[in-house]
Design a protein around this motif. Structure first.
Motif, PDB file in Angstrom:
ATOM      1  N   ILE A 460       0.850  -1.205   0.000  1.00 31.49           N
ATOM      2  CA  ILE A 460       0.000   0.000   0.000  1.00 31.49           C
ATOM      3  C   ILE A 460       0.880   1.248   0.000  1.00 31.49           C
ATOM      4  CG2 ILE A 460      -1.538   1.366   1.534  1.00 31.49           C
ATOM      5  CD1 ILE A 460      -3.011  -0.752  -0.111  1.00 31.49           C
ATOM      6  N   ASN A 461       1.956   1.160   0.734  1.00 28.20           N
ATOM      7  CA  ASN A 461       2.877   2.277   0.773  1.00 28.20           C
ATOM      8  C   ASN A 461       3.430   2.593  -0.622  1.00 28.20           C
ATOM      9  OD1 ASN A 461       4.101   4.209   2.354  1.00 28.20           O
ATOM     10  ND2 ASN A 461       6.058   3.096   2.220  1.00 28.20           N
ATOM     11  N   TYR A 462       3.764   1.548  -1.340  1.00 31.02           N
ATOM     12  CA  TYR A 462       4.246   1.744  -2.719  1.00 31.02           C
ATOM     13  C   TYR A 462       3.149   2.392  -3.559  1.00 31.02           C
ATOM     14  CZ  TYR A 462       4.883   0.806  -7.641  1.00 31.02           C
ATOM     15  OH  TYR A 462       4.938   0.964  -8.994  1.00 31.02           O
ATOM     16  N   LEU A 463       1.907   1.890  -3.406  1.00 29.72           N
ATOM     17  CA  LEU A 463       0.810   2.462  -4.208  1.00 29.72           C
ATOM     18  C   LEU A 463       0.686   3.958  -3.925  1.00 29.72           C
ATOM     19  CD1 LEU A 463      -2.066  -0.211  -4.064  1.00 29.72           C
ATOM     20  CD2 LEU A 463      -0.245   0.043  -5.736  1.00 29.72           C
ATOM     21  N   LYS A 464       0.898   4.329  -2.669  1.00 22.89           N
ATOM     22  CA  LYS A 464       0.778   5.749  -2.319  1.00 22.89           C
ATOM     23  C   LYS A 464       1.900   6.565  -2.956  1.00 22.89           C
ATOM     24  CE  LYS A 464      -1.934   5.321   1.865  1.00 22.89           C
ATOM     25  NZ  LYS A 464      -1.914   5.084   3.305  1.00 22.89           N
ATOM     26  N   VAL A 465       3.132   6.107  -2.778  1.00 24.26           N
ATOM     27  CA  VAL A 465       4.236   6.927  -3.296  1.00 24.26           C
ATOM     28  C   VAL A 465       4.309   6.922  -4.819  1.00 24.26           C
ATOM     29  CG1 VAL A 465       5.711   6.912  -1.236  1.00 24.26           C
ATOM     30  CG2 VAL A 465       5.947   5.081  -2.910  1.00 24.26           C
ATOM     31  N   SER A 466       3.763   5.889  -5.431  1.00 22.18           N
ATOM     32  CA  SER A 466       3.821   5.852  -6.896  1.00 22.18           C
ATOM     33  C   SER A 466       2.632   6.570  -7.519  1.00 22.18           C
ATOM     34  CB  SER A 466       3.840   4.393  -7.382  1.00 22.18           C
ATOM     35  OG  SER A 466       2.617   3.780  -7.041  1.00 22.18           O
ATOM     36  N   GLY A 467       1.687   7.006  -6.689  1.00 16.92           N
ATOM     37  CA  GLY A 467       0.526   7.721  -7.209  1.00 16.92           C
ATOM     38  C   GLY A 467      -0.615   6.807  -7.629  1.00 16.92           C
ATOM     39  N   LEU A 468      -0.413   5.507  -7.499  1.00 15.73           N
ATOM     40  CA  LEU A 468      -1.451   4.568  -7.946  1.00 15.73           C
ATOM     41  C   LEU A 468      -2.637   4.513  -6.978  1.00 15.73           C
ATOM     42  CD1 LEU A 468       0.489   1.461  -9.309  1.00 15.73           C
ATOM     43  CD2 LEU A 468      -1.423   2.584 -10.436  1.00 15.73           C
ATOM     44  N   TYR A 469      -2.382   4.832  -5.733  1.00 10.89           N
ATOM     45  CA  TYR A 469      -3.378   4.651  -4.672  1.00 10.89           C
ATOM     46  C   TYR A 469      -4.699   5.359  -4.995  1.00 10.89           C
ATOM     47  CZ  TYR A 469      -4.964   4.177   0.199  1.00 10.89           C
ATOM     48  OH  TYR A 469      -5.652   3.847   1.340  1.00 10.89           O
ATOM     49  N   ASN A 470      -4.614   6.596  -5.393  1.00  6.65           N
ATOM     50  CA  ASN A 470      -5.847   7.346  -5.658  1.00  6.65           C
ATOM     51  C   ASN A 470      -6.464   7.025  -7.009  1.00  6.65           C
ATOM     52  OD1 ASN A 470      -5.962   8.606  -3.218  1.00  6.65           O
ATOM     53  ND2 ASN A 470      -4.583  10.274  -3.874  1.00  6.65           N
ATOM     54  N   LYS A 471      -5.683   6.362  -7.858  1.00  6.62           N
ATOM     55  CA  LYS A 471      -6.206   6.025  -9.189  1.00  6.62           C
ATOM     56  C   LYS A 471      -6.824   4.641  -9.210  1.00  6.62           C
ATOM     57  CE  LYS A 471      -3.261   6.766 -12.596  1.00  6.62           C
ATOM     58  NZ  LYS A 471      -1.941   6.744 -13.222  1.00  6.62           N
ATOM     59  N   SER A 472      -6.819   3.972  -8.033  1.00  3.72           N
ATOM     60  CA  SER A 472      -7.198   2.559  -8.054  1.00  3.72           C
ATOM     61  C   SER A 472      -8.395   2.233  -7.185  1.00  3.72           C
ATOM     62  CB  SER A 472      -6.027   1.697  -7.561  1.00  3.72           C
ATOM     63  OG  SER A 472      -4.862   1.998  -8.272  1.00  3.72           O
ATOM     64  N   LEU A 473      -9.060   1.183  -7.605  1.00  3.45           N
ATOM     65  CA  LEU A 473     -10.086   0.561  -6.772  1.00  3.45           C
ATOM     66  C   LEU A 473      -9.395  -0.653  -6.152  1.00  3.45           C
ATOM     67  CD1 LEU A 473     -13.176   0.295  -6.101  1.00  3.45           C
ATOM     68  CD2 LEU A 473     -13.330  -1.202  -8.059  1.00  3.45           C
ATOM     69  N   ILE A 474      -9.314  -0.665  -4.834  1.00  2.00           N
ATOM     70  CA  ILE A 474      -8.573  -1.748  -4.179  1.00  2.00           C
ATOM     71  C   ILE A 474      -9.565  -2.642  -3.433  1.00  2.00           C
ATOM     72  CG2 ILE A 474      -6.699  -2.316  -2.566  1.00  2.00           C
ATOM     73  CD1 ILE A 474      -5.692   0.604  -3.073  1.00  2.00           C
ATOM     74  N   VAL A 475      -9.581  -3.890  -3.814  1.00  2.83           N
ATOM     75  CA  VAL A 475     -10.517  -4.842  -3.207  1.00  2.83           C
ATOM     76  C   VAL A 475      -9.718  -5.877  -2.435  1.00  2.83           C
ATOM     77  CG1 VAL A 475     -12.282  -6.585  -3.683  1.00  2.83           C
ATOM     78  CG2 VAL A 475     -12.133  -4.543  -5.115  1.00  2.83           C
ATOM     79  N   LEU A 476     -10.107  -6.088  -1.187  1.00  3.27           N
ATOM     80  CA  LEU A 476      -9.388  -7.082  -0.359  1.00  3.27           C
ATOM     81  C   LEU A 476     -10.350  -8.183   0.050  1.00  3.27           C
ATOM     82  CD1 LEU A 476      -7.209  -4.949  -0.095  1.00  3.27           C
ATOM     83  CD2 LEU A 476      -7.340  -5.142   2.368  1.00  3.27           C
ATOM     84  N   TYR A 477      -9.904  -9.403   0.007  1.00  8.38           N
ATOM     85  CA  TYR A 477     -10.771 -10.469   0.537  1.00  8.38           C
ATOM     86  C   TYR A 477      -9.946 -11.593   1.148  1.00  8.38           C
ATOM     87  CZ  TYR A 477      -9.810 -13.679  -3.384  1.00  8.38           C
ATOM     88  OH  TYR A 477      -9.203 -14.517  -4.283  1.00  8.38           O
ATOM     89  N   GLY A 478     -10.496 -12.199   2.193  1.00  9.12           N
ATOM     90  CA  GLY A 478      -9.916 -13.411   2.757  1.00  9.12           C
ATOM     91  C   GLY A 478     -10.559 -14.571   2.034  1.00  9.12           C
ATOM     92  N   ASP A 479      -9.776 -15.546   1.571  1.00 13.36           N
ATOM     93  CA  ASP A 479     -10.387 -16.577   0.716  1.00 13.36           C
ATOM     94  C   ASP A 479     -11.170 -17.629   1.495  1.00 13.36           C
ATOM     95  OD1 ASP A 479      -7.985 -17.647   1.697  1.00 13.36           O
ATOM     96  OD2 ASP A 479      -7.561 -18.774  -0.128  1.00 13.36           O
ATOM     97  N   HIS A 480     -10.702 -17.973   2.701  1.00 13.35           N
ATOM     98  CA  HIS A 480     -11.387 -19.002   3.498  1.00 13.35           C
ATOM     99  C   HIS A 480     -10.769 -19.039   4.880  1.00 13.35           C
ATOM    100  CE1 HIS A 480      -7.809 -21.332   2.581  1.00 13.35           C
ATOM    101  NE2 HIS A 480      -8.031 -21.119   1.295  1.00 13.35           N
TER     102      HIS A 480
END
Ligand code: GP9
Ligand code: MN
Length: 689
Positions: A460-480
């Motif tokens: 997430i830190n990389y996404l922030k510093v690279s500028g991707l964070y605000n351009k992205s829809l981030i979906v998280l899920y636990g599989d089981h």
């Protein structure tokens, strides 16, 4: 000539042993030099099976052949030897290209000459591979020129006995294989496993059986069955979606949190948060977080989760749908749907591509790229791996070198794996102490979950510093679940509950599900839902109408959302009822429902019947390949043959895309890598800095 080659007389018994020996030794050589079967050297049972498994089935056939008369006996033996060699040979070629074994399904779905094998046949057939046929050739010449003469006498008793013992041996192999790898045949996992345990012949027979079962179901299925399913689905369609198109054209990250359960969110151990990064994300003002979201997997575990997430179809009651139907069925899956909207699609995973048949299934789902283990630097180093694959911190960091080159918008699924049973971690990666429940197979879960959280934080830190964070829809899920219901005592300690009921265990099946994007207003959503509902939810947010497709789930954010969550065995949870392991509870207070009022009973029956219907209709879709009859207007499938997951090919393709599409992160950074923006504390990567 006669002088130099004296005539050798052999008995049938000896000749049969020679044939069997040749098959055995050649198979062993091929196992050890051409295939990568991942033998655990410390597991004597695995080694024993590897040595023994080429023998029993061949021995049975050779014994049967021995009852043939005269020359028929000899030619049948040679033909059998040739078939065995040929089977090894085609698999060597296929394996060289795909690190997988050939199956009837792959031949049917892709064709032998296609799937890029045809094009590069010359490159992948190495002349020395032909050594495999030398034995047949030499034996043929010796027999033809009567240098070997086989006696015509058959010792019926001996061959019958040998055949019978071989039959017993083949069952013993099957039994021992199941001891070492429980549920090997029912769940299948990976063709590499089948060959390692059951041998090339065992794998072939299993494949033949599976294929004939599947083909007959498919043949029987008729378009009118689809009508029934569509009628059922129609009643579930959602309308007036408030979030429709809110995040149109955003880059999408689907982050698969291996075995992560909801109870770990905000969980403290020894006074410290175990998942500080995920907790922060969970409470972020742009994250919609669900706290009544359930996994719905059965034996196919991760693969069931993937099937639901990307197709809104359930896994099967037994086995893995990706393994059984992933290669040959028609799908309307997320990658293909988004590809149509201009998305680049990629799945990234630090395990071998064959596991859960991802290498074939992803082609049927329309994934353009599948970056798997061998794409990652030093992927074979012991210190870079834990359990099933590359350690999350290393995997996520090295994934960036591919993600940054994906033309935008992209849909990237990142499948983590370190938080997987048996929760292995090097001592130096342990940041917190393990639980002390006294159950060793549970205690380390808290440490690998914490490791996963740190890896996520770095990403997430990389996404922030690279500028991707605000351009992205981030979906998280636990599989089981990571901790199965077999560990009741440990679960009560972890949850700090002295009396654990089945209602608690039902709640224990909740997994995290979060959606984050800059245009979304965050809150904790108490809606009941599960993995089957993710795809319609996601598509609506991206501005793609899910009603066009055959989905069993409904949008979690819609007023029309169906809150009855089906488990694969027919149990279910809804805001009113929790039916779990044969008991019925009141969902809001956890009390057992002993007697129902008339209206309660009607609503319960209705929910149960709906659950039964959706599970069985979903099975009909997969087993009958019903989507081949379904043609959403204007939607055209990409030919499966179009995809090639070879590393060299993908890298070439990515480089070509840079100048063509001119909008990857890498391109926009003036052809400079952004990997240096990524910070990890993984000690394995320290030397690189
Ligand atoms: C293997 C990984 C594990 O590649 O996805 O699968 P699981 O055992 O969790 O189903
Ligand atoms: Mn999993």
């Amino acid at each position: 000539m006669k002088k130099y080659f004296p005539v050798i007389n052999v008995s049938k018994r000896h000749f049969s042993i020679i044939i069997l020996f040749l098959i055995w030794i050649e198979t062993e050589i091929v196992y050890l030099t051409y295939f990568n079967l991942n033998i655990t050297k410390t597991d004597p049972l695995q080694i024993l099976l590897l040595i023994v498994n080429p023998l029993p089935i061949s021995a049975i056939i050779i014994c049967l052949i021995s009852f043939l008369k005269k020359r028929l006996y000899i030619w049948a033996n040679l033909l059998f030897l040739f078939i065995q060699n040929f089977w090894l040979f085609v698999n060597i070629i296929y394996y060289r290209e795909f690190s997988d074994f050939i199956s009837i399904q792959t031949i049917e779905s892709f064709g032998l000459a296609s799937n890029n094998i045809g094009k590069s046949l010359v490159q992948i057939v190495h002349f020395p591979d032909l050594w495999l046929f030398l034995d047949v050739l030499i034996l043929f010449l010796l027999i033809h020129y009567r240098k070997i003469v086989v006696s015509n006498y058959t010792n019926h008793l001996l061959f019958s006995l040998a055949g019978f013992l071989s039959l017993i041996a083949s069952f013993a192999v099957l039994f021992l294989a199941n001891v070492d790898r429980p549920q090997l045949l029912t769940r299948s996992f990976d063709n590499n496993y089948l060959v390692k345990y059951l041998g090339m012949d065992g794998y072939f027979i299993d494949n033949l059986y599976q294929n004939s079962e599947q083909s007959s179901m498919k043949e029987k299925a008729k378009p009118k069955e689809l009508k029934k399913v569509l009628k059922f689905i129609k009643s579930k369609k959602t309308h007036d979606i408030e979030y429709f198109g809110k995040e149109k054209n955003k880059d999408v990250f689907i982050i698969h949190l291996e075995s992560l359960q909801q109870f770990m969110i905000d969980y403290k151990y020894e006074g410290k948060e175990v998942l500080p990064n995920l907790d922060k994300f969970y409470h972020d003002k742009h994250t919609i977080s669900f706290d009544n979201f359930y996994h719905q997997v059965a034996q196919g575990k991760t693969s069931d989760a993937e099937m639901m997430l990307e197709n809104s179809l359930f896994g099967l009651p037994t086995g893995s749908a990706m393994v059984s139907y992933g290669t040959q069925d028609t799908f309307d899956a997320a990658p293909e749907i988004l590809d149509e909207k201009g998305y680049t699609t990629a799945s990234l995973h630090g395990d071998v591509p064959t596991f859960w048949n991802r290498d074939n299934t992803y082609k049927s789902w329309g994934y353009e790229y599948f970056f798997s283990k061998n794409y990652y630097p030093d992927n074979n180093k012991d210190s870079f791996n834990a359990g099933y694959g590359m350690k999350d911190k290393i995997f996520m960091k090295d994934s960036v070198s591919y993600i940054q080159k994906l033309p935008q918008p992209f849909y990237a699924k990142i499948i983590t794996v370190t938080n997987h049973y048996p929760y292995d971690l090097n001592k130096y990666d342990e940041d917190i102490s393990s639980w002390h429940t006294g159950d060793n197979s549970v205690d380390h879960y808290v440490q690998t979950a914490h490791y996963l959280d740190e890896a996520f934080g770095e990403f997430i830190n990389y996404l922030k510093v690279s500028g991707l964070y605000n351009k992205s829809l981030i979906v998280l899920y636990g599989d089981h679940y990571g901790i199965s219901n077999n560990h009741r005592a440990a679960i009560s300690k972890i949850l700090n509950k002295s009396k654990l009921t089945d209602y608690d265990l039902a709640n224990f099946q909740k997994v995290p599900f979060m959606i984050h994007a800059s245009n979304l207003k965050g809150f904790t959503d108490h809606t009941y839902g599960g993995e089957i509902d993710v795809l319609p939810t996601l598509l609506n947010i991206l501005g793609v109408n899910p009603n066009r497709y055959l989905f069993f789930g409904t949008d979690l954010l819609s007023k029309d959302h169906d809150q009855t969550v089906a488990f694969r065995d027919g149990d279910f949870v809804s805001p009113e009822f929790t039916k779990y392991l044969g008991n019925i509870y009141n969902t809001s207070n956890g009390l057992t429902i002993k007697k129902m009022s008339k209206t309660e009973q009607t609503s319960y029956d209705q929910q149960q019947s709906e659950v039964n219907r959706e599970l069985s209709y979903s099975d009909d879709v997969l087993t009958g390949d019903l989507l081949r009859f379904y043609h959403p207007k204007g939607f055209k499938h990409i030919d499966k043959d179009h995809f090639n997951y070879q590393k060299a090919h993908a890298i070439k393709e990515l480089n070509r895309e840079q100048d063509k599409r001119k909008n990857s992160i890498y391109y926009l950074n003036k052809d400079k890598s952004t990997v240096h923006l990524y910070h990890t504390d993984a000690p394995e990567l320290k030397d690189e800095k």
